[in-house]
Enzyme design. Sequence first.
Site, PDB file in Angstrom:
ATOM      1  N   TYR A  35       0.802  -1.220   0.000  1.00  0.00           N
ATOM      2  CA  TYR A  35       0.000   0.000   0.000  1.00  0.00           C
ATOM      3  C   TYR A  35       0.835   1.270   0.000  1.00  0.00           C
ATOM      4  CZ  TYR A  35      -3.713  -3.295   0.652  1.00  0.00           C
ATOM      5  OH  TYR A  35      -4.577  -4.345   0.459  1.00  0.00           O
ATOM      6  N   PHE A  37     -10.697  -3.559  11.139  1.00  0.00           N
ATOM      7  CA  PHE A  37     -11.903  -3.372  10.321  1.00  0.00           C
ATOM      8  C   PHE A  37     -11.701  -3.998   8.955  1.00  0.00           C
ATOM      9  CE2 PHE A  37      -9.300   0.480  10.054  1.00  0.00           C
ATOM     10  CZ  PHE A  37      -9.170   0.664   8.689  1.00  0.00           C
TER      11      PHE A  37
END
Length: 412
Positions: free
Chosen positions: A123, A412
């Site tokens: 990322y 999450f």
Amino acid sequence: MALDTRVLQADEWDVWYDHLELAFGGVPESPEERTLYRSLTELVRSLGVWDGGTCVGSAGAFSFRLSVPGGAVVPAAGVTMVGVAPTHRRRGVLTSMMRRQLDDVRAAGEPVAVLTASEPEIYGRFGYGTASYDLVVDIDTTRVRLDVPPGTDAVRLRLVDPLKALDDCERVYAALVAGRPGMPARQPGWERQGLLDPESHREGASPLKCVVAEDADGVVVGYARYRVRPDWEPSGSDGKVLVGEVDAVDPAAYAALWRYLFEIDLTWHVRAYRRPVDDPLLHLVNDVRRIRARQRDALHLRVVDLPGALEARGYGAAVDVVLEVEDAFCPWNAGRWRLTAGADGSGVRCERSEDAAELALSARELGSAYLGGVTLASLAGAGRVRELRAGALREASRAFAGDVAPWLPHGF
């Protein structure tokens, strides 16, 4: 056959999620977990890449509100459920999903996107920087004791059903959000994540337990969620306490909860997960050398709307600096920006500038520094930020730094 990228439809969710499980090793989640995440999935923010009738790529986002330095809570895209089938690597699937997703985040008016990374290197190339860290802490309670603050003995503790105590615990959590950057203000439905209790999560331990701390008026001011894993050696009991959450609004309640966890019968070891790197627990113990603490990366942040993001947070010192920002993946952020703020954090402005650049960095470094836990000075020490005007680095680094470490309390 060309790949088809499209917004997820309700009747595609199971196939889409099956693909995600395969991408992360193929171990099915429990029905409890699957049901929760299906209810939390925002279909309009979920992308699927299809090769004929086969799902080969997935990416989603949750609509979060994230605390930032200064006490504000800002809209943020919680990027999640990203995976590419092993049969479709190196075909641009991930890049195409990241491109579309960040365009959508910008259109939605969210100044930042955040994620937890299975592999941080992946990322970084899309502009995400490591913005917070956490600790896994192991404590031998036969060798470590707590020095508790005044008032600890006055705190009343009650062992309660985790579900019945949920509302009280959520009020405690909500009271802490503005004071700790990186905490999501939990949206409806997310409170149930902390109650997930499939046997696969227990590591051979008990079902989830909850203890609450009350003040003199009977108001809940703290809570801990944990499990107990019993064990026996020839010499006797050797149980372990596995701590998931400890939150409290004052030091006495916080210390009382930790003392309770240290003193559970038949246990001699405490392991706590996802603790902030500046956890007050480190100052409660009598011998910090007897604690084994392992730091790991937690929240990765991507600045999507640069002026919107920088104007949304507060600053700890006056700043007037021109930033030269490199951002190939989101070129609308690239260029020179003048950031100004007063000594009290007021009057924050971030605008395009034609003035000479004073600090040069990429969007990735800006994401790392955004929550105040990673200093611009430390990034400069690694050659990731360049000072172009003498004194600019010290000024900007002091302004960006926070009073407390940013912390992501749950995934999450």
